[in-house]
Design a protein around this motif. Structure first.
Motif, short mmCIF file in Angstrom:
data_model
loop_
_atom_site.label_atom_id
_atom_site.label_comp_id
_atom_site.label_asym_id
_atom_site.label_seq_id
_atom_site.Cartn_x
_atom_site.Cartn_y
_atom_site.Cartn_z
N ASP A 156 0.97 -1.15 -0.16
CA ASP A 156 -0.03 0.17 -0.08
C ASP A 156 1.00 1.00 0.08
O ASP A 156 1.60 1.55 0.89
CB ASP A 156 -0.78 -0.03 1.31
CG ASP A 156 -1.99 1.12 1.29
OD1 ASP A 156 -1.78 1.92 0.53
OD2 ASP A 156 -2.76 1.00 1.98
N VAL A 157 0.75 2.03 -1.14
CA VAL A 157 1.71 2.96 -1.32
C VAL A 157 1.03 4.44 -1.17
O VAL A 157 1.39 5.71 -1.54
CB VAL A 157 2.49 3.06 -2.51
CG1 VAL A 157 3.45 1.90 -2.67
CG2 VAL A 157 1.48 3.02 -3.64
N THR A 158 -0.43 4.26 -0.54
CA THR A 158 -1.01 5.64 -0.47
C THR A 158 -0.39 6.86 0.45
O THR A 158 -0.37 7.95 -0.21
CB THR A 158 -2.31 5.13 0.29
OG1 THR A 158 -2.99 4.26 -0.33
CG2 THR A 158 -3.16 6.37 0.60
N GLU A 159 0.47 6.16 1.67
CA GLU A 159 1.05 7.35 2.44
C GLU A 159 2.26 7.94 1.54
O GLU A 159 2.58 8.91 1.78
CB GLU A 159 1.50 6.83 3.83
CG GLU A 159 0.45 6.41 4.63
CD GLU A 159 -0.38 7.47 4.92
OE1 GLU A 159 0.07 8.64 5.07
OE2 GLU A 159 -1.85 7.44 5.03
N ASP A 160 2.93 7.07 0.98
CA ASP A 160 4.20 7.42 -0.22
C ASP A 160 3.57 8.54 -1.07
O ASP A 160 4.19 9.37 -1.46
CB ASP A 160 4.73 6.34 -0.81
CG ASP A 160 5.46 5.16 0.21
OD1 ASP A 160 5.46 5.49 1.39
OD2 ASP A 160 5.37 4.27 -0.28
N VAL A 161 2.43 8.18 -1.62
CA VAL A 161 1.69 9.21 -2.78
C VAL A 161 1.42 10.49 -1.92
O VAL A 161 1.70 11.48 -2.40
CB VAL A 161 0.53 8.61 -3.15
CG1 VAL A 161 -0.04 9.63 -4.20
CG2 VAL A 161 1.13 7.38 -4.22
N LYS A 162 0.84 10.42 -0.55
CA LYS A 162 0.62 11.65 0.16
C LYS A 162 1.81 12.48 0.29
O LYS A 162 1.77 13.75 -0.01
CB LYS A 162 -0.37 11.27 1.20
CG LYS A 162 -1.48 10.87 1.12
CD LYS A 162 -2.34 10.61 2.39
CE LYS A 162 -3.55 10.12 2.43
NZ LYS A 162 -4.17 9.65 3.73
N ALA A 163 3.01 11.90 0.67
CA ALA A 163 4.13 12.55 1.11
C ALA A 163 4.63 13.12 -0.62
O ALA A 163 5.28 14.07 -0.35
CB ALA A 163 5.21 11.71 1.58
N GLU A 164 4.65 12.37 -1.60
CA GLU A 164 4.81 13.06 -2.91
C GLU A 164 4.23 14.18 -3.07
O GLU A 164 4.76 15.16 -3.72
CB GLU A 164 5.11 11.62 -3.65
CG GLU A 164 5.61 12.13 -5.38
CD GLU A 164 7.04 12.61 -5.45
OE1 GLU A 164 7.39 13.09 -6.18
OE2 GLU A 164 7.67 12.02 -4.47
N ILE A 165 2.97 14.06 -3.06
CA ILE A 165 1.94 15.15 -3.17
C ILE A 165 2.40 16.42 -2.46
O ILE A 165 2.41 17.70 -3.13
CB ILE A 165 0.71 15.01 -3.19
CG1 ILE A 165 0.03 14.05 -4.06
CG2 ILE A 165 0.02 16.27 -3.06
CD1 ILE A 165 -1.32 13.35 -3.89
N ASN A 166 3.10 16.47 -1.40
CA ASN A 166 3.55 17.54 -0.65
C ASN A 166 4.65 18.15 -1.44
O ASN A 166 4.84 19.49 -1.29
CB ASN A 166 3.67 17.10 0.81
CG ASN A 166 2.30 16.96 1.44
OD1 ASN A 166 1.29 17.58 1.16
ND2 ASN A 166 2.47 15.89 2.70
N LYS A 167 5.39 17.10 -1.99
CA LYS A 167 6.57 17.58 -2.65
C LYS A 167 6.38 18.48 -3.88
O LYS A 167 7.10 19.41 -4.46
CB LYS A 167 7.53 16.67 -3.07
CG LYS A 167 8.04 15.79 -1.87
CD LYS A 167 9.12 14.84 -2.26
CE LYS A 167 9.68 13.73 -1.20
NZ LYS A 167 10.25 12.64 -1.52
N ILE A 168 5.25 18.06 -4.63
CA ILE A 168 4.79 18.52 -5.88
C ILE A 168 4.48 20.25 -5.74
O ILE A 168 4.54 20.84 -6.58
CB ILE A 168 3.67 17.66 -6.53
CG1 ILE A 168 4.14 16.35 -6.85
CG2 ILE A 168 3.17 18.40 -7.90
CD1 ILE A 168 3.24 15.30 -7.56
N LYS A 169 3.64 20.55 -4.69
CA LYS A 169 3.25 21.66 -4.19
C LYS A 169 4.02 22.54 -5.05
O LYS A 169 4.01 23.46 -5.69
CB LYS A 169 2.82 21.91 -2.97
CG LYS A 169 1.61 21.24 -2.57
CD LYS A 169 1.34 21.56 -1.19
CE LYS A 169 0.24 20.46 -0.70
NZ LYS A 169 -0.26 20.90 0.89
#
Length: 169
Positions: A156-169
């Motif tokens: 489950d990479v949901t938390e990894d994706v959430k962290a990645e989204i914070n980098k994209i901002k």
């Protein structure tokens, strides 16, 4: 000694395979999106727009109903010209209502596309970044209606994706 060497030679391919086994991941994109501030804001704006359209349509319905009731009460006392004129007016109001309904639906759909597409693109970019960085073969979305995803064979990479989204901002 020969048995030990033979055993090592037999296990070596398994060790190499274990290191290069394909990695699979899964994500819950709806959980990710529902937690994003920009999604919450967009959803609120869309709900407000939808409510405004509903209120406008209700006002038109009320006007049609009021004029229809008035027509029903006075129809017997109207002359033929007035009756035809009133019926035409009611028909025009119904057509106007139907057109407004279609226009509102199209406008709401367009607004959804405009407001949600950039957010969905951001989530997809984050999923792709996590997939590339983690060396995943596939990252499946639970929101896609997949009936079963193994939690032992897929991470489950949901938390990894959430962290990645914070980098994209």
């Amino acid at each position: 000694m020969k048995k030990l060497v033979l055993m090592l030679l037999m296990c070596a391919p398994l060790a190499v395979f274990a290191q290069t086994a394909p990695k699979f991941g899964h994500v819950d994109s709806q959980a990710i999106m529902s937690g994003l501030p920009e999604f919450i804001k967009a959803r609120g704006e869309l709900e407000a727009q939808s409510k405004q359209y509903e209120n406008d349509m209700k006002a038109m319905q009320d006007e049609i109903q009021r004029k229809s009731d008035e027509y029903d009460k006075t129809r017997s006392t109207m002359n033929e010209t007035k009756r035809t004129e009133t019926e035409n007016e009611l028909n025009q109001l119904m057509q106007k209502y139907q057109q407004a309904y279609q226009d509102n639906q199209a406008a709401l759909q367009k607004a959804q596309q405009e407001k949600l597409q950039p957010i969905m693109n951001k989530v997809m970019t984050a999923i792709q970044n996590v997939g590339k960085a983690g060396g995943y073969v596939y990252i499946m979305d639970r929101a896609g209606g997949i009936p079963y995803i193994s939690d032992t064979l897929s991470k489950d990479v949901t938390e990894d994706v959430k962290a990645e989204i914070n980098k994209i901002k």
